[in-house]
Write an enzyme that holds these catalytic residues in place. Structure first.
Site, PDB file in Angstrom:
ATOM      1  N   GLN A 111       0.848  -1.199   0.000  1.00  0.00           N
ATOM      2  CA  GLN A 111       0.000   0.000   0.000  1.00  0.00           C
ATOM      3  C   GLN A 111       0.882   1.247   0.000  1.00  0.00           C
ATOM      4  OE1 GLN A 111      -1.982   0.249   3.710  1.00  0.00           O
ATOM      5  NE2 GLN A 111      -3.542   1.683   3.043  1.00  0.00           N
ATOM      6  N   SER A 114       1.223   6.498   2.444  1.00  0.00           N
ATOM      7  CA  SER A 114       1.896   7.503   3.282  1.00  0.00           C
ATOM      8  C   SER A 114       3.142   8.067   2.611  1.00  0.00           C
ATOM      9  CB  SER A 114       2.317   6.878   4.615  1.00  0.00           C
ATOM     10  OG  SER A 114       1.228   6.301   5.256  1.00  0.00           O
ATOM     11  N   GLU A 229      -8.920  -1.482   6.246  1.00  0.00           N
ATOM     12  CA  GLU A 229      -7.718  -1.623   7.073  1.00  0.00           C
ATOM     13  C   GLU A 229      -8.045  -1.468   8.557  1.00  0.00           C
ATOM     14  OE1 GLU A 229      -4.664   1.094   5.935  1.00  0.00           O
ATOM     15  OE2 GLU A 229      -3.117   0.023   7.041  1.00  0.00           O
ATOM     16  N   GLU A 383      -5.594   9.408  17.389  1.00  0.00           N
ATOM     17  CA  GLU A 383      -6.243  10.733  17.337  1.00  0.00           C
ATOM     18  C   GLU A 383      -7.149  10.822  16.105  1.00  0.00           C
ATOM     19  OE1 GLU A 383      -2.984  10.232  17.890  1.00  0.00           O
ATOM     20  OE2 GLU A 383      -2.930  10.805  19.999  1.00  0.00           O
TER      21      GLU A 383
HETATM   22  C1  LIG Z   1       3.501  -0.696  11.581  1.00  0.00           C
HETATM   23  C2  LIG Z   1       3.157   0.325  10.553  1.00  0.00           C
HETATM   24  C3  LIG Z   1       2.870  -0.084   9.270  1.00  0.00           C
HETATM   25  C4  LIG Z   1       2.538   0.864   8.276  1.00  0.00           C
HETATM   26  N1  LIG Z   1       2.298   0.416   7.011  1.00  0.00           N
HETATM   27  C5  LIG Z   1       1.995   1.324   6.040  1.00  0.00           C
HETATM   28  C6  LIG Z   1       1.799   0.889   4.683  1.00  0.00           C
HETATM   29  O1  LIG Z   1       1.921  -0.290   4.362  1.00  0.00           O
HETATM   30  N2  LIG Z   1       1.497   1.812   3.748  1.00  0.00           N
HETATM   31  C7  LIG Z   1       1.366   3.143   4.054  1.00  0.00           C
HETATM   32  O2  LIG Z   1       1.058   3.924   3.150  1.00  0.00           O
HETATM   33  N3  LIG Z   1       1.570   3.597   5.326  1.00  0.00           N
HETATM   34  C8  LIG Z   1       1.880   2.710   6.318  1.00  0.00           C
HETATM   35  N4  LIG Z   1       2.097   3.148   7.602  1.00  0.00           N
HETATM   36  C9  LIG Z   1       2.058   4.592   7.867  1.00  0.00           C
HETATM   37  C10 LIG Z   1       0.862   5.055   8.687  1.00  0.00           C
HETATM   38  O3  LIG Z   1      -0.323   5.020   7.924  1.00  0.00           O
HETATM   39  C11 LIG Z   1       1.190   6.500   9.139  1.00  0.00           C
HETATM   40  O4  LIG Z   1       2.324   6.420   9.965  1.00  0.00           O
HETATM   41  C12 LIG Z   1       0.031   7.115   9.902  1.00  0.00           C
HETATM   42  O5  LIG Z   1      -1.046   7.399   9.035  1.00  0.00           O
HETATM   43  C13 LIG Z   1       0.439   8.421  10.634  1.00  0.00           C
HETATM   44  O6  LIG Z   1       1.083   9.296   9.767  1.00  0.00           O
HETATM   45  P1  LIG Z   1       2.485   9.952  10.175  1.00  0.00           P
HETATM   46  O7  LIG Z   1       3.407   8.866  10.612  1.00  0.00           O
HETATM   47  O8  LIG Z   1       2.909  10.816   9.045  1.00  0.00           O
HETATM   48  O9  LIG Z   1       2.187  10.845  11.459  1.00  0.00           O
HETATM   49  P2  LIG Z   1       1.581  12.335  11.462  1.00  0.00           P
HETATM   50  O10 LIG Z   1       0.394  12.392  10.574  1.00  0.00           O
HETATM   51  O11 LIG Z   1       2.693  13.303  11.197  1.00  0.00           O
HETATM   52  O12 LIG Z   1       1.093  12.479  12.963  1.00  0.00           O
HETATM   53  C14 LIG Z   1       1.957  12.889  14.040  1.00  0.00           C
HETATM   54  C15 LIG Z   1       1.089  13.047  15.293  1.00  0.00           C
HETATM   55  O13 LIG Z   1       0.135  14.118  15.086  1.00  0.00           O
HETATM   56  C16 LIG Z   1      -1.176  13.669  15.340  1.00  0.00           C
HETATM   57  N5  LIG Z   1      -2.146  14.310  14.426  1.00  0.00           N
HETATM   58  C17 LIG Z   1      -1.961  14.520  13.096  1.00  0.00           C
HETATM   59  N6  LIG Z   1      -3.080  15.087  12.564  1.00  0.00           N
HETATM   60  C18 LIG Z   1      -3.973  15.219  13.563  1.00  0.00           C
HETATM   61  C19 LIG Z   1      -5.283  15.740  13.656  1.00  0.00           C
HETATM   62  N7  LIG Z   1      -5.921  16.219  12.569  1.00  0.00           N
HETATM   63  N8  LIG Z   1      -5.920  15.719  14.853  1.00  0.00           N
HETATM   64  C20 LIG Z   1      -5.291  15.217  15.965  1.00  0.00           C
HETATM   65  N9  LIG Z   1      -4.013  14.749  15.942  1.00  0.00           N
HETATM   66  C21 LIG Z   1      -3.372  14.728  14.768  1.00  0.00           C
HETATM   67  C22 LIG Z   1      -1.127  12.177  15.087  1.00  0.00           C
HETATM   68  O14 LIG Z   1      -2.173  11.496  15.759  1.00  0.00           O
HETATM   69  C23 LIG Z   1       0.259  11.813  15.613  1.00  0.00           C
HETATM   70  O15 LIG Z   1       0.211  11.628  17.008  1.00  0.00           O
HETATM   71  C24 LIG Z   1       2.456   2.243   8.603  1.00  0.00           C
HETATM   72  C25 LIG Z   1       2.745   2.663   9.909  1.00  0.00           C
HETATM   73  C26 LIG Z   1       3.101   1.719  10.871  1.00  0.00           C
HETATM   74  C27 LIG Z   1       3.419   2.192  12.257  1.00  0.00           C
END
Ligand SMILES: Cc1cc2nc3c(=O)[nH]c(=O)nc-3n(C[C@H](O)[C@H](O)[C@H](O)COP(=O)(O)OP(=O)(O)OC[C@H]3O[C@@H](n4cnc5c(N)ncnc54)[C@H](O)[C@@H]3O)c2cc1C
Length: 418
Positions: A111, A114, A229, A383
């Site tokens: 997928q 991100s 998912e 969140e």
């Molecule tokens: C084990 C694992 C597997 C994964 N596998 C995949 C995959 O196969 N494909 C893929 O595409 N992605 C994958 N991901 C990525 C995952 O979808 C993202 O890490 C997740 O959506 C969070 O995005 P970010 O890491 O950019 O954090 P950010 O979006 O930068 O968030 C940082 C912090 O800010 C908070 N925050 C952000 N926006 C808001 C809001 N509007 N309101 C309140 N709080 C907020 C969040 O809750 C978090 O605490 C994976 C992640 C993990 C941990």
């Protein structure tokens, strides 16, 4: 009104297996036979490899398969995420190109959603796809892509219109992973594993027709993948090896073991609440009243979480699209994981952070402590799940947005403007 009832489903599955199941067939040959019969994915529509069996009767088919030890369709991200998305949004022609190889297990999927600058704010993605004759040319970077190294195909979100507001300029593609423009680099996690990756896309090519849904309509398609998912729970991603001993089962077990390598730490990510009571009982802290209370609290929550997951599963079985109960099930699960991890750590004391065979539960507690945070991030953070519940289940006002109605080109972001 369905053409099926419980008796005809059971009879149909049973007579297919009596005529066709041969435990010594090569796996690929058996899966071809299975797909041709429709019993691989009986609940799918007839024009999409299935038999239009109601979801509520699918358990009867599974029971017939397990009664004779027959191997079923492949499992994994292709079946759990790509297939339901293709079924809901792809044209017959596009679905026809990809579904069969998902069901037979010939193609693994990953997928590509991100990006370094867009996770929770997924609609802010900046990977671009531009049309060039019979192909789309893709440039950008994805990150946290689970299983990218073994995937043949990817669900890819890319921006195709920079003048549309951010949710409306995204298109959902099927990207072939095995090509020079796709560079997959593993990322080492704090628990020692490397199940996800950075994926650099440099002039990667996609045949023009391999679009799921409408060009510019990828956001609605992505929501389907994300909803599946959330309701999935990590466990459904990794296959359960079949029980039989013939060639087909052996090859399916090898396939499952190979695929599961990416997910070996996922049970620890769930906090191992199943081990909390025995861990405490076998430790020298078993008489600690506070720890006993915390352990039984985990046990109670584990049972509640089970019912929440069952509720989400029943929603799907009743033929309804996953709804807010998916967010609820996911939140309940991550809360349980953190509580279970904390009790494991309290029981283990300082050895909770030590790995190796002479540490707590032979290093398992350290792996739990380092893996549990992932559950609150993967598939949408806690969140974000709360936002979804507030807005879609409780009808609270939408989170204020300053950039949803302006052309994406003009949105301020932390990456260079295109
Ligand atoms: C084990 C694992 C597997 C994964 N596998 C995949 C995959 O196969 N494909 C893929 O595409 N992605 C994958 N991901 C990525 C995952 O979808 C993202 O890490 C997740 O959506 C969070 O995005 P970010 O890491 O950019 O954090 P950010 O979006 O930068 O968030 C940082 C912090 O800010 C908070 N925050 C952000 N926006 C808001 C809001 N509007 N309101 C309140 N709080 C907020 C969040 O809750 C978090 O605490 C994976 C992640 C993990 C941990």
């Amino acid at each position: 009104m369905s053409e099926w009832d419980a008796a005809s489903v059971q009879d149909g599955a049973r007579s297919f297996l009596e005529e066709s199941w041969d435990p010594d067939l090569p796996l690929a040959e058996w899966r071809d036979r299975l797909v041709a019969s429709g019993w691989a994915v009986p609940t799918w529509p007839r024009d999409r490899l299935g038999l239009a069996v109601p979801d509520s009767l699918a358990g009867l088919v599974a029971a017939e398969f397990s009664r004779v030890g027959a191997v079923g369709a492949a499992t994994g991200a292709g079946m759990s995420l790509a297939a339901p998305t293709l079924l809901a949004h792809a044209s017959e022609e596009v679905a026809g190109r990809f579904l069969r190889r998902i069901v037979t297990g010939a193609d693994k999927w990953c997928q590509l959603f991100s990006e370094p600058g867009s996770g929770s704010d997924l609609a802010g993605l900046t990977t671009r796809a531009e049309r060039d004759g019979d192909e789309w040319v893709v440039n950008g970077q994805k990150v946290w892509t689970t299983g990218a190294r073994s995937a043949a195909k990817a669900m890819l979100l890319a921006r195709t219109d920079w003048d549309a507001p951010k949710h409306r300029g995204i298109t959902y593609f099927v990207l072939p992973m095995d090509q020079p423009g796709v560079d997959v680099r593993p990322l080492r996690q704090m628990n020692g594993y490397a199940s996800f990756n950075e994926v650099f896309l440099t002039d990667a090519r996609i045949p023009a027709g391999d679009v799921v849904g409408e060009i510019g309509g990828g956001w609605a398609v992505a929501l389907t993948t994300l909803a599946h998912e959330r309701t999935l729970g990590a466990s459904r991603l990794f296959p359960v090896p079949p029980a039989g001993s013939g060639r087909t089962a052996r090859e399916a077990a090898e396939e499952a073991a190979q695929y599961a390598q990416t997910y070996v730490w996922y049970p620890q990510r769930a906090g191992r609440p199943d081990l909390v009571l025995s861990h405490l009982a076998e430790s020298n802290r078993a008489g600690d009243a506070v720890l006993r209370q915390r352990a039984i609290d985990v046990e109670i929550r584990q049972r509640v979480a089970f019912w929440n997951v069952a509720r989400a599963r029943d929603t799907r079985a009743a033929g309804r699209q996953p709804g807010p109960e998916g967010s609820l099930a996911k939140l309940t699960g991550t809360d349980l994981a953190r509580r279970a991890s904390a009790v494991h750590a309290a029981v283990a004391g300082p050895s909770a952070v030590v790995t190796g065979s002479d540490s707590a539960l032979a290093g398992l507690v350290a792996e739990i402590v380092a893996s549990v945070p992932a559950g609150s991030i993967a598939g949408g953070t806690d969140e974000i799940q709360r936002n979804i519940l507030g807005e879609r289940a409780l009808g609270l006002p939408r989170e204020p947005s300053v950039d949803s109605d302006v052309p994406f080109r003009d949105v301020r972001r932390n990456l260079p403007k295109s």
